[in-house]
Every structure is written in structure tokens, then in C-alpha cells.
Design an enzyme around this catalytic site. Structure first.
Site, PDB file in Angstrom:
ATOM      1  N   GLY A 172      -0.276   0.777  -5.091  1.00 19.74           N
ATOM      2  CA  GLY A 172      -1.598   0.179  -4.936  1.00 19.74           C
ATOM      3  C   GLY A 172      -2.571   0.749  -5.921  1.00 19.74           C
ATOM      4  N   CYS A 217       0.829  -1.206   0.000  1.00 18.66           N
ATOM      5  CA  CYS A 217       0.000   0.000   0.000  1.00 18.66           C
ATOM      6  C   CYS A 217       0.865   1.259   0.000  1.00 18.66           C
ATOM      7  CB  CYS A 217      -0.883   0.049   1.243  1.00 18.66           C
ATOM      8  SG  CYS A 217      -1.982  -1.374   1.389  1.00 18.66           S
ATOM      9  N   ASN A 272       0.124   0.612   5.803  1.00 17.49           N
ATOM     10  CA  ASN A 272       0.888  -0.110   4.786  1.00 17.49           C
ATOM     11  C   ASN A 272       1.666  -1.206   5.492  1.00 17.49           C
ATOM     12  OD1 ASN A 272       3.977   0.633   3.045  1.00 17.49           O
ATOM     13  ND2 ASN A 272       2.508  -0.943   2.592  1.00 17.49           N
ATOM     14  N   GLY A 273       1.441  -2.462   5.110  1.00 15.54           N
ATOM     15  CA  GLY A 273       2.185  -3.552   5.726  1.00 15.54           C
ATOM     16  C   GLY A 273       1.280  -4.696   6.108  1.00 15.54           C
ATOM     17  N   TYR A 307      12.602  -3.355  -6.393  1.00 16.24           N
ATOM     18  CA  TYR A 307      11.430  -3.289  -7.278  1.00 16.24           C
ATOM     19  C   TYR A 307      10.375  -2.273  -6.862  1.00 16.24           C
ATOM     20  CZ  TYR A 307       6.933  -4.540  -9.298  1.00 16.24           C
ATOM     21  OH  TYR A 307       5.721  -4.474  -9.924  1.00 16.24           O
TER      22      TYR A 307
HETATM   23  P1  AMP Z   1       6.673 -13.539 -12.328  1.00 15.30           P
HETATM   24  O1  AMP Z   1       6.126 -13.333 -13.685  1.00 15.30           O
HETATM   25  O2  AMP Z   1       5.669 -14.176 -11.405  1.00 15.30           O
HETATM   26  O3  AMP Z   1       7.969 -14.271 -12.294  1.00 15.30           O
HETATM   27  O4  AMP Z   1       6.915 -12.100 -11.691  1.00 15.30           O
HETATM   28  C1  AMP Z   1       8.064 -11.393 -12.000  1.00 15.30           C
HETATM   29  C2  AMP Z   1       7.718 -10.037 -12.528  1.00 15.30           C
HETATM   30  O5  AMP Z   1       6.799  -9.397 -11.634  1.00 15.30           O
HETATM   31  C3  AMP Z   1       8.942  -9.175 -12.617  1.00 15.30           C
HETATM   32  O6  AMP Z   1       8.947  -8.562 -13.882  1.00 15.30           O
HETATM   33  C4  AMP Z   1       8.801  -8.154 -11.510  1.00 15.30           C
HETATM   34  O7  AMP Z   1       9.136  -6.864 -11.979  1.00 15.30           O
HETATM   35  C5  AMP Z   1       7.354  -8.200 -11.122  1.00 15.30           C
HETATM   36  N1  AMP Z   1       7.163  -8.282  -9.654  1.00 15.30           N
HETATM   37  C6  AMP Z   1       7.978  -8.832  -8.750  1.00 15.30           C
HETATM   38  N2  AMP Z   1       7.456  -8.730  -7.503  1.00 15.30           N
HETATM   39  C7  AMP Z   1       6.277  -8.102  -7.635  1.00 15.30           C
HETATM   40  C8  AMP Z   1       5.266  -7.684  -6.729  1.00 15.30           C
HETATM   41  N3  AMP Z   1       5.383  -7.912  -5.437  1.00 15.30           N
HETATM   42  N4  AMP Z   1       4.194  -7.049  -7.227  1.00 15.30           N
HETATM   43  C9  AMP Z   1       4.070  -6.831  -8.547  1.00 15.30           C
HETATM   44  N5  AMP Z   1       4.983  -7.208  -9.457  1.00 15.30           N
HETATM   45  C10 AMP Z   1       6.078  -7.833  -9.026  1.00 15.30           C
END
Ligand code: AMP
Length: 488
Positions: free
Chosen positions: A43, A17, A118-119, A262
């Protein structure tokens, strides 16, 4: 952690969040809407603002984006006052009902109280059970409501004392902004896992104050950065200024390293470190550790861009936009089923064929979670004629789920929890795959490497070293307390 309406735990709901609050600014709700807009990446599911005009509280909460809710002048006209807090919610699954949308608001004997969180609280289910047994009637299924009830039943008289009383009973990772008739309050959990910053808006003496998850929300409202709220600190803001309370004493911070990798916006500065520069340095480390002969370095946009720039400059190989992102679709992650998620990746990225054809390509992304994105992108780049496709990831393998507010699936769905790097390379169809090492990551973040005796960040998703009691340990209060003591 959240619970379902029958009080059982709902592990699927991990909330990421964004929070924002202002004290003493004209059009506080409009300023808050701008701040929330800058925090939209934290979010996209729902958003809300509670304002206070000195006599009454006003609230609007809605599903969707900040712009969908707060560009309507009729809505903004109702949100009167010079004080406001706001929230962006990012829950991937679970209840997406309006009553879960924050800020939560309650009328108490001492006046109104609104809170945005947030958390994740890892003992929310234990507290929820106990509070329901005492007769508390929960309005939502979000763990944040636990704060409201703990404050309501506290025997202390002032709001701040009641807040401290509540904080001493919760376990988890949280950054809060809260509003009462008397003050705007900001809180970070004892380890400072989630971010929160303090800013100044308007001229010295007459101006107001801002609390926000990230510094990018200060820039948009023309506020100046003052400082990070400290781990375990409560800041109480009123017309006398900012008063700091450290109810847990001094604690050793374990800020979430994934914010750097990220989650945060690249133009934010976290704990004194610009996120963009940190991401580039991680790319440099990645090139040093896992360089491979190639013709072109291609980021997976947008998350892989700064790391790919760092990688390309260190490897002295051209950086090119070989994949183009369509910005008009949501993050693939917010789609709830595998089928839709697969479609989502195709909607989101296209190959820039002239950049890729006949080339040895290094693709750079920030993380592999389920492997869906990497598999699709590698396939797309091959179909565009790439001769070799090497995947480089600017984080260590994600082997553990996060229980502290970053959305990750359960372990069985984490590719790196179940496969070796070689197996993962094969599964995503890459000629080679490498991740930055945990020590490489720490070097990029200005540390000599990871000190196992005094880890500086929360890196549980990469190491399994969970600094806060997990939900299944939450019944054991001794364990919680000893974990807290360790952090002192
Ligand atoms: P995946 O396709 O499941 O391997 O997710 C990896 C991709 O999702 C990468 O391109 C990351 O930039 C993105 N990503 C990683 N962690 C998150 C997160 N917590 N929320 C949204 N996107 C994420």
C-alpha cells in the site's frame, strides 16, 4: 467493499493493505515505521501509526509513503510508548481522504481502541446501514469502521469479548491488528484469506512481540518468526504473553493464492512456503506446460522475475534482462484512468535493445488483468527488433474480480473474462500466449493439483469459486452461515 458517504456501496474501492503491530519494544512507533516500510508494496496511498504509552494513545496518519510521514523526528517524538500498530493503505480509487487512513481510533467507556485492517468485508454495507439506523455516526467511508462501531455497541464487557462479538457479525476477508489499553490483538478471518504472522523481538523473557502481514517486516526490525496466526484465530498479546482464541472453531483455510503469484514480497515466507521459491516453481511448471522454441527468456520486471528464472532453467534457455524498469515511478495500477495508466507503463519500462534484437523472445509476467502492461511491453520488445515475441503468464487467466482485498477491476474490464487465449494473444500483439494451468499452479505449490472438493487456496480470481459470501449475497445471513459451516 466500502460505502460512500450516503451509505451506498462503492464497488470501486478494493483495499490491499499492510498491517503491523508491536508489544513491549523501545521506540515502538519507530519500529512500526520500519515494519511498514518493509510492507510498502502492500500500500502506497496512505499510512498511519497509533502508539500507546501506558496512559495515552498517540496517532499520526498521512497521505503518501511511510518515509514521507515517519522520517520526520517531530512526528516521531509525538508517538510515544512501547506499544504501537500501523497500516499502509492501497486504495486505487474512491475516497482518498485523510479520515479513511488507518489505524482508526476511538475512545470507548473501557478506554482507547485502535484498529488496522487488511482485506474487504463483503457485508459491510449491510452492517453500515443497520448501524446508521441505530444512530452510529460514521467518521470515514471505509468498511473497517464497521468493526469500531460493532465493538462500541457490543453488550459484552471486555474488549476481547466485544471483538469476538463484532467478528461474528462481519463477513469477509480480513487480517486485523488492534490495540486497547490492555492488549495488542491480531485476527485472521475464518478462512485465513489474508496473511498475518506472529514474531518475537528482543530477548526471551524481557522481549516483545510483533504482528505483521508478511515475514519481510520481521527481518527489517530484527524479529524472529514464531508462526502464522491461524485462520479464524485471535491472538491476544499482553505482558503475560500470547493467548490464543478460536471463536469460530477449527476452520479449513483458503489462503489467497495471488499472494504467492504477485502480491507478497518475494523474500517473505507465507504459510511455511518461501514466496520466491514458489514463484520459481510456477515458472518451471509454465515451461513444462507451454514451452516454445526461443533464444532468450525475459522477465517483465519486477513481478515476472522469479517465474522467468524458473522457466529459463527448466527450458534451458538464457535468462536476460531485456526490459529495464525505472524504479522511481509508482505501480501503473495506482493510476486511476486508462490514459494515465498507458503513460505509466511507458514511464516504467524500457527495452534493452542488444538483448532483444533479432531474437525469439519469451516474455514472462505474473498476470494479465486489463492487458495494458502486456500490450505495451510486447510492442516495445518488437520495436527493439525482436523476431518473435511469446508471452507466458505465471498465473491462470484472471477471469473474476476479487472481493476479498486484491485490487481487480470489474469483470467487464478483465481481458480474460471476455476473450479466449487466442483472442488475447492477438489483442496484446504476441505471436503466442499461454498461462500456467490451475493444476500446474497447484503442483508448484506442493499440491497434486486442484482438488475441486477440497480446494486449499482462495483462487476465485481464476476459478470463480468464491469461498465467502459476495456483497450481493450479504443480505442472506443463512447463506453466509452455510458458507462458514462448509469451511469447518
Ligand atoms: P494489466 O496491465 O491491467 O494487465 O495488469 C497486469 C500487470 O499488473 C502485471 O504486470 C501485474 O504484475 C500487475 N498486477 C496484477 N495484479 C495487480 C494488483 N492487484 N495490483 C497491482 N498490480 C497488479
Amino acid at each position: 467493499m466500502a460505502f460512500t458517504t450516503d451509505g451506498t456501496e462503492d464497488d470501486s474501492l478494493h483495499e490491499e493493505c499492510g498491517v503491523f503491530g508491536v508489544w513491549n519494544v523501545p521506540d515502538a512507533a519507530a519500529v512500526t515505521a520500519l515494519g511498514l516500510h518493509a510492507l510498502q508494496h502492500r500500500g502506497q496511498e496512505a499510512t498511519g501509526i497509533v502508539s500507546f504509552d501506558g496512559a495515552r494513545f498517540h496517532s499520526h496518519r498521512g497521505m503518501g509513503l511511510v518515509g514521507d510521514n515517519f522520517s520526520n523526528p517531530q512526528v516521531m517524538d509525538t508517538l510515544k510508548g512501547r506499544i504501537a500498530i500501523g497500516h499502509n493503505r492501497y486504495a486505487t480509487t474512491g475516497d482518498t481522504i485523510l479520515r479513511n487512513v488507518q489505524p482508526l481510533y476511538a475512545d470507548f467507556e473501557f478506554g482507547g481502541f485502535a484498529v488496522a485492517h487488511n482485506g474487504n468485508l463483503t457485508n459491510a454495507h449491510v452492517l453500515h446501514r443497520a448501524l446508521v439506523r441505530r444512530g452510529c455516526l460514521f467518521q470515514s467511508t471505509t468498511d473497517s469502521e464497521v468493526f469500531v462501531h460493532l465493538i462500541a455497541i457490543s453488550l459484552y464487557s471486555t474488549v476481547v469479548d466485544r471483538l469476538i462479538d463484532a467478528l461474528k457479525q462481519v463477513v469477509g476477508a480480513y487480517s486485523l491488528v488492534a490495540l486497547s489499553n490492555e492488549a495488542l490483538m491480531g485476527v485472521r478471518d475464518p478462512l485465513g484469506v489474508r496473511p498475518l504472522i506472529l514474531g518475537r523481538i528482543g530477548s526471551e523473557g524481557t522481549g516483545g512481540w510483533v504482528l505483521a502481514s508478511e515475514t519481510c517486516a520481521l527481518d527489517i526490525v530484527g524479529a524472529d518468526f514464531i508462526r502464522d496466526v491461524e485462520p479464524g484465530e485471535i491472538v491476544v498479546i499482553n505482558d503475560q504473553g500470547v493467548h490464543s482464541i478460536m471463536p469460530f472453531g477449527r476452520t479449513r483455510e483458503r489462503f489467497c493464492v495471488f499472494e504467492y503469484i504477485y502480491f507478497a514480497r518475494p523474500d517473505s515466507v507465507m504459510e511455511g512456503m518461501p514466496v520466491y521459491a514458489a514463484r520459481k516453481r510456477i515458472g518451471v511448471e509454465l515451461a513444462r506446460e507451454a514451452g516454445v522454441p526461443a533464444d532468450v527468456i525475459v522477465p517483465v520486471p519486477d513481478s515476472g522475475v522469479p517465474a522467468a528464472m524458473g522457466y529459463a532453467s527448466e527450458a534451458n534457455i538464457p535468462f536476460e534482462l531485456g526490459i529495464i524498469r525505472n524504479h522511481y515511478v509508482g505501480r501503473t495500477f495506482i493510476e486511476p484512468t486508462d490514459h494515465i495508466r498507458n503513460l505509466g507503463v511507458k514511464l516504467k519500462h524500457s527495452a534493452n535493445r542488444p538483448v532483444l534484437e533479432g531474437k525469439r523472445v519469451v516474455l514472462v509476467d505474473d498476470s494479465i488483468v486489463r492487458g495494458t502492461t502486456s500490450r505495451k511491453i510486447v510492442e516495445m520488445v518488437r520495436q527493439a527488433g525482436a523476431r518473435e515475441v511469446h508471452m507466458r503468464i505465471s498465473s491462470p487467466p484472471t477471469t473474476h474480480s476479487c472481493f476479498y482485498g486484491i485490487d481487480t477491476p470489474e469483470r467487464s474490464k478483465l481481458l480474460a473474462a471476455n476473450h479466449s487465449v487466442e483472442e488475447m494473444a492477438e489483442l496484446i500483439g504476441a505471436d503466442s500466449l499461454a498461462f500456467v494451468s490451475i493444476n500446474g499452479l497447484y503442483r508448484a505449490l506442493d499440491k497434486n493439483g486442484r482438488d475441486p472438493d477440497r480446494p486449499h487456496y482462495c483462487d476465485a480470481c481464476f476459478t470463480g469459486d468464491y469461498p465467502i459470501a459476495l456483497p450481493d449475497q450479504a443480505d442472506n445471513r443463512d447463506r453466509q452461515l452455510s458458507l462458514l459451516a462448509e469451511s469447518h
